[in-house]
Design a protein around this motif. Structure first.
Motif, mmCIF file in Angstrom:
data_model
loop_
_atom_site.group_PDB
_atom_site.id
_atom_site.type_symbol
_atom_site.label_atom_id
_atom_site.label_comp_id
_atom_site.label_asym_id
_atom_site.label_seq_id
_atom_site.Cartn_x
_atom_site.Cartn_y
_atom_site.Cartn_z
ATOM 1 N N ASN A 174 0.845 -1.193 0.000
ATOM 2 C CA ASN A 174 0.000 0.000 0.000
ATOM 3 C C ASN A 174 0.884 1.249 0.000
ATOM 4 O O ASN A 174 1.374 1.691 1.048
ATOM 5 C CB ASN A 174 -0.917 -0.011 1.226
ATOM 6 C CG ASN A 174 -2.014 1.041 1.119
ATOM 7 O OD1 ASN A 174 -1.816 2.111 0.563
ATOM 8 N ND2 ASN A 174 -3.179 0.708 1.662
ATOM 9 N N ALA A 175 1.082 1.836 -1.184
ATOM 10 C CA ALA A 175 1.957 2.997 -1.313
ATOM 11 C C ALA A 175 1.408 4.205 -0.571
ATOM 12 O O ALA A 175 2.173 5.028 -0.042
ATOM 13 C CB ALA A 175 2.168 3.329 -2.787
ATOM 14 N N GLY A 176 0.085 4.339 -0.519
ATOM 15 C CA GLY A 176 -0.518 5.472 0.161
ATOM 16 C C GLY A 176 -0.208 5.473 1.644
ATOM 17 O O GLY A 176 0.126 6.523 2.220
ATOM 18 N N VAL A 177 -0.315 4.315 2.286
ATOM 19 C CA VAL A 177 -0.014 4.223 3.719
ATOM 20 C C VAL A 177 1.468 4.481 3.968
ATOM 21 O O VAL A 177 1.843 5.163 4.935
ATOM 22 C CB VAL A 177 -0.430 2.842 4.272
ATOM 23 C CG1 VAL A 177 0.012 2.694 5.720
ATOM 24 C CG2 VAL A 177 -1.940 2.663 4.165
ATOM 25 N N GLN A 178 2.328 3.955 3.086
ATOM 26 C CA GLN A 178 3.764 4.186 3.263
ATOM 27 C C GLN A 178 4.099 5.669 3.107
ATOM 28 O O GLN A 178 4.880 6.222 3.888
ATOM 29 C CB GLN A 178 4.557 3.362 2.243
ATOM 30 C CG GLN A 178 6.053 3.385 2.517
ATOM 31 C CD GLN A 178 6.845 2.708 1.418
ATOM 32 O OE1 GLN A 178 6.740 3.087 0.253
ATOM 33 N NE2 GLN A 178 7.625 1.703 1.788
ATOM 34 N N LEU A 179 3.518 6.316 2.111
ATOM 35 C CA LEU A 179 3.742 7.748 1.916
ATOM 36 C C LEU A 179 3.281 8.535 3.134
ATOM 37 O O LEU A 179 3.964 9.455 3.606
ATOM 38 C CB LEU A 179 2.993 8.216 0.656
ATOM 39 C CG LEU A 179 3.000 9.713 0.342
ATOM 40 C CD1 LEU A 179 4.422 10.232 0.204
ATOM 41 C CD2 LEU A 179 2.197 9.993 -0.912
ATOM 42 N N LEU A 180 2.120 8.189 3.664
ATOM 43 C CA LEU A 180 1.604 8.864 4.842
ATOM 44 C C LEU A 180 2.508 8.623 6.051
ATOM 45 O O LEU A 180 2.737 9.528 6.862
ATOM 46 C CB LEU A 180 0.186 8.372 5.135
ATOM 47 C CG LEU A 180 -0.566 9.064 6.276
ATOM 48 C CD1 LEU A 180 -0.757 10.552 5.966
ATOM 49 C CD2 LEU A 180 -1.913 8.385 6.504
ATOM 50 N N ALA A 181 3.049 7.402 6.157
ATOM 51 C CA ALA A 181 3.944 7.080 7.274
ATOM 52 C C ALA A 181 5.205 7.932 7.220
ATOM 53 O O ALA A 181 5.661 8.474 8.242
ATOM 54 C CB ALA A 181 4.298 5.593 7.240
ATOM 55 N N PHE A 182 5.798 8.066 6.025
ATOM 56 C CA PHE A 182 6.985 8.895 5.879
ATOM 57 C C PHE A 182 6.680 10.355 6.232
ATOM 58 O O PHE A 182 7.472 11.033 6.891
ATOM 59 C CB PHE A 182 7.507 8.824 4.442
ATOM 60 C CG PHE A 182 8.091 7.492 4.071
ATOM 61 C CD1 PHE A 182 8.651 6.669 5.013
ATOM 62 C CD2 PHE A 182 8.077 7.073 2.748
ATOM 63 C CE1 PHE A 182 9.189 5.445 4.669
ATOM 64 C CE2 PHE A 182 8.619 5.853 2.387
ATOM 65 C CZ PHE A 182 9.175 5.034 3.349
ATOM 66 N N ALA A 183 5.522 10.840 5.767
ATOM 67 C CA ALA A 183 5.154 12.232 6.028
ATOM 68 C C ALA A 183 4.965 12.480 7.526
ATOM 69 O O ALA A 183 5.446 13.489 8.066
ATOM 70 C CB ALA A 183 3.881 12.586 5.265
ATOM 71 N N CYS A 184 4.291 11.578 8.211
ATOM 72 C CA CYS A 184 4.071 11.741 9.655
ATOM 73 C C CYS A 184 5.375 11.623 10.438
ATOM 74 O O CYS A 184 5.561 12.314 11.450
ATOM 75 C CB CYS A 184 3.053 10.712 10.146
ATOM 76 S SG CYS A 184 1.362 11.006 9.555
ATOM 77 N N ALA A 185 6.274 10.738 9.984
ATOM 78 C CA ALA A 185 7.573 10.604 10.655
ATOM 79 C C ALA A 185 8.370 11.902 10.546
ATOM 80 O O ALA A 185 8.969 12.373 11.533
ATOM 81 C CB ALA A 185 8.357 9.448 10.047
#
Length: 596
Positions: A83-94
């Motif tokens: 799931n690229a969307g969840v990974q992108l969101l994870a990087f952004a929140c980190a």
């Protein structure tokens, strides 16, 4: 997640990734240069130029072209299930979690590690995304959280030992001799040999991912490092030694920097007949202007306060207590700030204009929406923008580090400095050159290695956004991304680094070039050892430990400001849960937000 949502999240993450890089420069890079500036080996402006040159050179010339998108494998790639969307969101929140925490700390002059903040934020994001059981908490061959946080105590202690050993070598080889100036001159090539060898090893292990020097055989690495070290030893003996011999022993005040090219011929150069004192900088920590007696008188409002009652502190000094004591303290701080701003208003150029504009257009009574206040805001707005970019260029680091005299901090620093031996300026002058070499090497290695860490999460976000697929554990990084990140780091150091530099260095212990070069070499050696065993470590923690170790070489624990050391350690420890909670909390809210 649709394309527009991808773009919004990527923009959100990019903003915080750049903010995190800005804070990296204002925090970590500022801490690396604080020792040199505190020792007066370089001015703050000289440090800015050198940092910009070496940071950018390290990043663009030999910097990593691949970066770890999930810091040291804390969150397994498989956990995102494609799931690229969840990974992108994870990087952004980190990025957001780390940036928010480090920015708050920098604003309040609390020194923390940007790397540890990012790692902690990623761990919090991992817990919110895939659960605590799937986050790598153990050692994991030096890449798990256990290995990363093991350096929290080990690295400062080891760096302190190395810094103390190097300074003790200088102390008993030079400072304690009958004629320390001559000993400093004739032994200077030896310390260039040590600095050259250590700095070359630092580049090999911390700053050569693109050159691959760290993959070469041991004999090759030894040949390169010793070759550079002995090469610097020979060059310093041929050119540097005759130059400083003429300058500090013959006291030739007519000598120019380009005269160093004359080499051994300088030994035959006659000294001026009226040479009475060597022309070298004054390296004393506390210096006052001709019209400044060193005591800041409280403003008239403080003089009008009723004399507060007195008490006695642990050192037997009288201290003020009661509500008026706090008012008196803040009055002293405000007096110092106003004095500094008055000096800035007298300067020519953009900053002088901006400070005069603010001074001539104060905010009036009432709320901000009052007509006169709205007019004042419109006039002041351009000045605020100018100050944002130029205030740090004119900040007096040394006065801020010493502490306002008459305040509890100023008295505490006076007691700390009283326990530190002061050595002749002619002797200290020799080690200012070594210190500049070590500081420039640290910037080069930081640009080559740590910029890759800073850009890693951003590269992961870019890959997930541009391909709509999950990023790999290692992603190629375009050169333009490295350039943007390196420039942002330098910009953070130049414009906001003073906020950390004013609490580092001389607020821990007394600084001088011989002490400062020992601190930087001790920190460099520690980083080399940890790098050899592939154990991540914070450069900032190493230099702090080395500073304390050298401070203890004064022969008493009172030569170190333990209150400041305790606050630093407390901020390091608190980084782990707070950055993790911010990053994890943002990720949890984003994942569980109702949608329709």
């Amino acid at each position: 997640m649709v394309l527009s949502e991808f773009t919004y999240v990527f923009a959100f993450g990019t903003m915080f990734a750049l903010l995190e890089a800005f804070n990296n420069g204002a925090n970590d890079v500022a801490n690396a240069w604080a020792t040199s500036v505190s020792s007066r080996s370089v001015t703050y402006r000289q440090a800015m130029v050198l940092c910009l040159v070496f940071e950018m050179t390290g990043a663009l010339a030999v910097g990593a072209r691949t970066a770890s998108t999930i810091k040291n494998g804390i969150i397994p790639i498989a956990a995102f299930e494609g799931n690229a969307g969840v990974q992108l969101l994870a990087f952004a929140c980190a990025s957001a979690g780390a940036a928010i925490w480090v920015m708050w700390c920098t604003r309040n002059s609390a020194h923390v590690s940007s790397t540890y903040s990012l790692v902690s934020s990623i761990a919090g994001v991992g817990v919110a995304t895939v659960g605590a059981s799937k986050v790598e908490w153990g050692w994991s061959s030096g890449s798990g959280l256990g290995a990363i946080f093991a350096g929290l105590c080990m690295a400062p202690f080891i760096a302190g030992c190395f810094g103390a050993i190097i300074f003790s070598l200088i102390k008993y080889t030079v400072h304690k001799r009958q004629d320390p100036v001559k000993w400093a001159v004739w032994t200077s090539p030896f310390f260039f040999l040590i600095a050259g060898t250590v700095c070359t090893l630092s580049i090999v292990y911390k700053g050569s991912p693109n050159l691959g020097l760290d993959k070469k055989p041991a004999w090759y690495i030894a040949s390169v490092t010793l070759g550079v070290g002995f090469g610097l030893f020979i060059l310093s003996g041929l050119f540097f030694l005759p130059y400083v011999h003429a300058r500090v022993i013959k006291r030739d005040y007519t000598l120019k920097i380009w005269d160093v090219l004359q080499g051994p011929l300088l030994f035959k150069r006659p000294a001026p007949a009226d040479a009475a004192q060597a022309k070298v900088p004054n390296y004393a920590v506390v210096q006052h202007d001709e019209n400044d007696d060193g005591n800041l008188a409280p403003p008239s409002q403080a003089e009008m306060l009723e004399k507060p009652p007195k008490s006695v502190d642990a050192d037997g000094d009288a201290i003020e207590v009661g509500s008026d004591a706090n008012a008196h303290y803040h009055a002293l701080l405000e007096e110092a700030r106003q004095k500094h701003h008055a000096e800035l208003r007298n300067k020519k150029g953009p900053l002088g204009w901006a400070m005069r504009t603010l001074h001539s257009n104060p905010m009036g009574a009432g709320s901000i929406y009052e007509l006169h206040n709205l007019k004042a805001c419109l006039i002041r707005l351009p000045a605020y923008i100018v100050i944002m970019f130029t205030y740090g260029l004119h900040y007096d680091i040394h006065k801020a580090q010493v502490g306002i005299e008459g305040t509890p901090e100023g008295k505490r620093m006076s007691r700390v400095y009283a326990h530190a031996a002061k050595y002749p300026n002619e002797t200290e002058y020799l080690y200012s050159f070594v210190q500049v070499i070590t500081a420039c090497t640290a910037s080069f290695a930081h640009g080559a290695n740590d910029v890759g860490n800073a850009v890693g999460v951003w590269a992961g976000m870019y890959a997930a956004w541009s391909t709509s697929t999950t990023a790999k554990s290692k992603e190629p990084v375009p050169l333009w991304q490295i350039a943007v990140m390196a420039l942002t780091i330098c910009f953070g150091f130049i414009t906001y680094g003073y906020n950390i530099m004013k609490v580092m260095g001389n607020k821990l212990t007394y600084h001088s070039p011989s002490r400062g070069s020992s601190m930087e070499l001790g920190a460099s050696i520690t980083i080399l050892i940890f790098s050899q065993y592939k154990l991540p470590v914070s450069t900032s923690m190493c230099i702090t430990g080395a500073t304390v170790g050298v401070g203890l070489c004064n022969g008493t624990w009172r030569a170190v400001n333990w209150q400041r050391v305790g606050l630093l350690f407390f901020s390091w420890v608190m980084t782990i849960p707070i950055a993790g909670l911010i990053g994890g909390g943002l990720m949890g809210l984003a994942l569980n937000t109702p949608s329709w």
